[in-house]
Design an enzyme around this catalytic site. Sequence first.
Site, PDB file in Angstrom:
ATOM      1  N   VAL A   1       0.773  -0.960  -0.070  1.00  0.00           N
ATOM      2  CA  VAL A   1       0.058   0.073  -0.020  1.00  0.00           C
ATOM      3  C   VAL A   1       0.854   1.287   0.148  1.00  0.00           C
ATOM      4  O   VAL A   1       0.690   2.291  -0.829  1.00  0.00           O
ATOM      5  CB  VAL A   1      -0.993  -0.171   1.287  1.00  0.00           C
ATOM      6  CG1 VAL A   1      -1.700   1.295   1.290  1.00  0.00           C
ATOM      7  CG2 VAL A   1      -1.756  -1.181   1.118  1.00  0.00           C
TER       8      VAL A   1
ATOM      9  N   ARG B   1      10.457  -0.620   7.927  1.00  0.00           N
ATOM     10  CA  ARG B   1      10.985  -1.494   9.010  1.00  0.00           C
ATOM     11  C   ARG B   1      12.468  -1.711   8.652  1.00  0.00           C
ATOM     12  O   ARG B   1      13.330  -1.408   9.264  1.00  0.00           O
ATOM     13  CB  ARG B   1      10.420  -2.835   9.004  1.00  0.00           C
ATOM     14  CG  ARG B   1      10.393  -3.134  10.552  1.00  0.00           C
ATOM     15  CD  ARG B   1       9.512  -4.483  10.665  1.00  0.00           C
ATOM     16  NE  ARG B   1       8.127  -4.285   9.917  1.00  0.00           N
ATOM     17  CZ  ARG B   1       7.195  -5.453   9.944  1.00  0.00           C
ATOM     18  NH1 ARG B   1       7.864  -6.264  10.310  1.00  0.00           N
ATOM     19  NH2 ARG B   1       5.987  -4.991   9.251  1.00  0.00           N
TER      20      ARG B   1
ATOM     21  N   LYS C   1      -7.487  -0.442  10.278  1.00  0.00           N
ATOM     22  CA  LYS C   1      -8.650  -0.750  11.023  1.00  0.00           C
ATOM     23  C   LYS C   1      -8.719  -1.094  12.543  1.00  0.00           C
ATOM     24  O   LYS C   1      -9.395  -0.680  13.322  1.00  0.00           O
ATOM     25  CB  LYS C   1      -9.353  -1.567  10.352  1.00  0.00           C
ATOM     26  CG  LYS C   1      -8.868  -3.058  10.302  1.00  0.00           C
ATOM     27  CD  LYS C   1      -9.462  -3.947   9.239  1.00  0.00           C
ATOM     28  CE  LYS C   1      -8.709  -5.232   9.133  1.00  0.00           C
ATOM     29  NZ  LYS C   1      -7.238  -4.967   8.059  1.00  0.00           N
TER      30      LYS C   1
ATOM     31  N   GLU D   1     -10.597   6.403   5.627  1.00  0.00           N
ATOM     32  CA  GLU D   1     -11.312   5.714   4.522  1.00  0.00           C
ATOM     33  C   GLU D   1     -11.011   4.583   4.185  1.00  0.00           C
ATOM     34  O   GLU D   1     -11.641   3.497   4.093  1.00  0.00           O
ATOM     35  CB  GLU D   1     -11.405   6.720   3.379  1.00  0.00           C
ATOM     36  CG  GLU D   1     -12.324   6.252   2.101  1.00  0.00           C
ATOM     37  CD  GLU D   1     -13.890   6.190   2.798  1.00  0.00           C
ATOM     38  OE1 GLU D   1     -14.234   7.520   2.778  1.00  0.00           O
ATOM     39  OE2 GLU D   1     -14.375   5.045   2.891  1.00  0.00           O
TER      40      GLU D   1
ATOM     41  N   VAL E   1     -11.879   0.524   6.101  1.00  0.00           N
ATOM     42  CA  VAL E   1     -13.343  -0.073   5.796  1.00  0.00           C
ATOM     43  C   VAL E   1     -13.601  -0.062   4.504  1.00  0.00           C
ATOM     44  O   VAL E   1     -13.728   1.034   3.899  1.00  0.00           O
ATOM     45  CB  VAL E   1     -14.254   0.335   6.715  1.00  0.00           C
ATOM     46  CG1 VAL E   1     -15.457  -0.564   6.557  1.00  0.00           C
ATOM     47  CG2 VAL E   1     -13.992   0.417   7.929  1.00  0.00           C
TER      48      VAL E   1
ATOM     49  N   ILE F   1     -13.709   1.904  -1.480  1.00  0.00           N
ATOM     50  CA  ILE F   1     -15.321   2.008  -1.500  1.00  0.00           C
ATOM     51  C   ILE F   1     -15.568   2.926  -0.688  1.00  0.00           C
ATOM     52  O   ILE F   1     -15.350   3.189   0.795  1.00  0.00           O
ATOM     53  CB  ILE F   1     -16.117   0.703  -0.834  1.00  0.00           C
ATOM     54  CG1 ILE F   1     -15.720  -0.360  -1.855  1.00  0.00           C
ATOM     55  CG2 ILE F   1     -17.830   1.148  -0.886  1.00  0.00           C
ATOM     56  CD1 ILE F   1     -16.528  -1.777  -1.170  1.00  0.00           C
TER      57      ILE F   1
ATOM     58  N   ASP G   1     -11.979  -9.556  11.683  1.00  0.00           N
ATOM     59  CA  ASP G   1     -11.573  -8.625  10.813  1.00  0.00           C
ATOM     60  C   ASP G   1     -12.793  -7.672  10.383  1.00  0.00           C
ATOM     61  O   ASP G   1     -13.148  -6.526  10.361  1.00  0.00           O
ATOM     62  CB  ASP G   1     -11.157  -9.019   9.225  1.00  0.00           C
ATOM     63  CG  ASP G   1     -10.751  -7.952   8.458  1.00  0.00           C
ATOM     64  OD1 ASP G   1      -9.704  -7.165   8.288  1.00  0.00           O
ATOM     65  OD2 ASP G   1     -11.646  -8.118   7.382  1.00  0.00           O
TER      66      ASP G   1
ATOM     67  N   LYS H   1     -14.458  -3.735  11.436  1.00  0.00           N
ATOM     68  CA  LYS H   1     -14.636  -2.673  10.348  1.00  0.00           C
ATOM     69  C   LYS H   1     -16.153  -2.303  10.904  1.00  0.00           C
ATOM     70  O   LYS H   1     -16.480  -1.200  10.836  1.00  0.00           O
ATOM     71  CB  LYS H   1     -14.820  -3.338   8.965  1.00  0.00           C
ATOM     72  CG  LYS H   1     -13.396  -3.645   8.544  1.00  0.00           C
ATOM     73  CD  LYS H   1     -13.129  -4.456   7.297  1.00  0.00           C
ATOM     74  CE  LYS H   1     -11.737  -4.700   6.683  1.00  0.00           C
ATOM     75  NZ  LYS H   1     -11.832  -5.676   5.535  1.00  0.00           N
TER      76      LYS H   1
ATOM     77  N   GLY I   1      -6.653  -4.935  -1.395  1.00  0.00           N
ATOM     78  CA  GLY I   1      -5.670  -4.967  -2.423  1.00  0.00           C
ATOM     79  C   GLY I   1      -4.880  -3.540  -2.225  1.00  0.00           C
ATOM     80  O   GLY I   1      -5.546  -2.619  -2.012  1.00  0.00           O
TER      81      GLY I   1
END
Lengths: 439, 439
Positions: free
Chosen positions: B15, B46, B107, B131, B134, B138, B203, B207, B304
């Site tokens: 990411v 790291r 999260k 954003e 979660v 979207i 998980d 969320k 993703g």
Amino acid sequence: MVAPLRVGIAGLGTVGAAVVRLIEEQARTLSARSGRGIRVVAVTARSKAKKRTLHLRGIDWVKSPLALANDPRIDCFVELMGGSGEPALSAIEAALKNGKSVVTANKALIAKHGLRLARAAEKHGGALNFEAAVGAAIPVIKTLREGLAGTGVNRVYGILNGTCNYILTRMEQEGLSFAECLKDAQRLGYAEANPSFDVDGHDTAQKLAILASLAFGTKVAQSAVYVEGISSIAPEDLRAADELGYRVKLLGVAVRTPKGIEQRVHPTMVPKSSSIAQVMGVTNAVTIDGEGIPAITLVGPGAGGAATASAVVADIADVARGIRAKPFGRPVDRLRDTKKAPMERHEGGYYIRLMARDLPGTVAKIATRLAKEKISLESVVQRHPEGVDATDAAKKASPVPVILITYATSEDAIHRALEAVQRDKVISGRPQVIRIEKN
Amino acid sequence: MVAPLRVGIAGLGTVGAAVVRLIEEQARTLSARSGRGIRVVAVTARSKAKKRTLHLRGIDWVKSPLALANDPRIDCFVELMGGSGEPALSAIEAALKNGKSVVTANKALIAKHGLRLARAAEKHGGALNFEAAVGAAIPVIKTLREGLAGTGVNRVYGILNGTCNYILTRMEQEGLSFAECLKDAQRLGYAEANPSFDVDGHDTAQKLAILASLAFGTKVAQSAVYVEGISSIAPEDLRAADELGYRVKLLGVAVRTPKGIEQRVHPTMVPKSSSIAQVMGVTNAVTIDGEGIPAITLVGPGAGGAATASAVVADIADVARGIRAKPFGRPVDRLRDTKKAPMERHEGGYYIRLMARDLPGTVAKIATRLAKEKISLESVVQRHPEGVDATDAAKKASPVPVILITYATSEDAIHRALEAVQRDKVISGRPQVIRIEKN
């Protein structure tokens, strides 16, 4: 404590009344969320005498939209009158020139005069918010303007008109004709007495023009939208679509192509497995294909007083919170001219339904004409009317439907091939052509 | 011209690297949209020595997340390290105390320490945007926080974990077992080597806790979420669901009830016709039931690198534009304590699958136990194994599945009835119970 945001509302129809009520009912939540109160201080509408269930205690009545827009007691002018011109246009412009923010649900006005109004908003520092203009409570404007701020968009498409989707859904599910379903839609209040604006695709075109501008950073240009409505769709098209794994939806599609931005509204075959194909009845949906990420689809009520009011109040809350987004996502000077991709050069798959004379060699002739234009066929189905065997039909030479699905080709090639087929006199009537949109 | 927003990024995994690239690629669009440039000026991760395809020319390497958070050269601290505690927690807190804005995709951290961090953001004037925490790209946080600012929410529910939805989709479509599909998901990189966090529902619970806070204006409280995973779901449950017009999804559901806010994560039967039932594979979806308006459903990639980076960059763009929303929609002091509705008092329909001994009177006994608890049955199906006729089976008294669908009843009543059935010794094994969620 910041002073409350003072709101003036022009137009007290279903949406206007719902906005006044929602602001009153949600007062505490709105002030917690916005960091300041929101108060409707003045309103105007066509008739003061009209009987309303709405209580307007403590709210001033102003004589005209323009007077309200110029009223120094309001910070935010909310336009809910509709119409692509006056009196909405001058009132909004006046409000913006006074440095006020404007919230509107008026798609026709934004599609036609959006740039001019956005320029005024930028110059004088007010917001110009119009979430309710497309997809009512579905947050599609916010998603394109803010949620995908850093992501390029390749395509945005959707079901943007509930009337058309209601009609197509009933036609599909009950095998009814367009005319029958339209009549029902009118009876239920889903369609106007003059349904042309909806069923001929113009409502969808206005909304699409707005979405395309936000998605691609181009100037909003309704004239760049190719438009076809749903009135020619027959129950047999929906039946054939179903058998082939598709549904027919009236889509607005804006897509980046090597030839420019294609903007088009037309009945479209979409694979049954796609998110958009699942959207039934008056519901709306928009799918956004962002660069390098899977599609995002937003589904919900695209019309209705409460759903529209929900979006209007959210826009007002953004004003209260001090958010001043560029109306079309970027400064007007950074919006590019729309390079319109000509529809003749559109490329995609096609569904073609012909009424062919049932004589030996007809299908061969049709296939030859398509082959000459280098159109490859994914499938050909010739249907004999049930209960009549081929020999009888051949004797009578009565027309039978031939359904063709092509692989990707160009609009041009399809037109040329079908003109040749018509010259061959092997079909009766006009060919039915429906574009296919793959996901 | 406003000075560019100077961004520091902690964490350069998939990411983090995608965020650095996206900010570079979309530099012009971002500056047009935000009214100022956005520049990554410093990073930390790291291992500095690790081989990366990412070019970090002109970007400083800082020795630790905390040093980056305290670095006066950055305005916005982007946390992409993950983990519900250190070093992310202290670094974010330091950045906020320095008056910087923070963007995170974490999260676990927001579900656990969100309130404390939101309080720091409020006190020192920075934004705290999450954003991406979660549903990745979207825009569900933005929709709840801003898009529905003026609309009360009655229920929010969704498919929030792609791993579980992938497994359930494959089980349903191919008739495979949970274990087989989990193995495939691991092979394809959709599931971790230790899959418990995903498949046991934790998980989804994190969320859901975040969404519930935004939807209802309550303090985020992961401990208030009832959690059940999908490992007990068998192919025969999916087959039975299909025949009855349902699909099984792992849903997170937060709903306002007269007893308080119910927050629960469990396998759920949803009608096949619902929007949420159409969501297949790793795709996520969230449905929001607003007061007085039809449901809004947002569908898209829930995970993703690119999808997560898209949301992170949009959050950064909001910071650049000067937007400072309250992290949970309202000031922390206005968030109410979560009044947890006890799961025993949950009301709804149930699917029950029992392995009943195929002896005369078994179904009657089961029905009597349910009737005693005032549970009404919508349907009862007793299945005899194919190819074995009833008499043979009866002789062997081998268990046969009995599938019951109840009308709305309480969780309590179901438990009491099934305990009585077990005491009657007319079934073998444990009953399978799946809650039904109607739309």
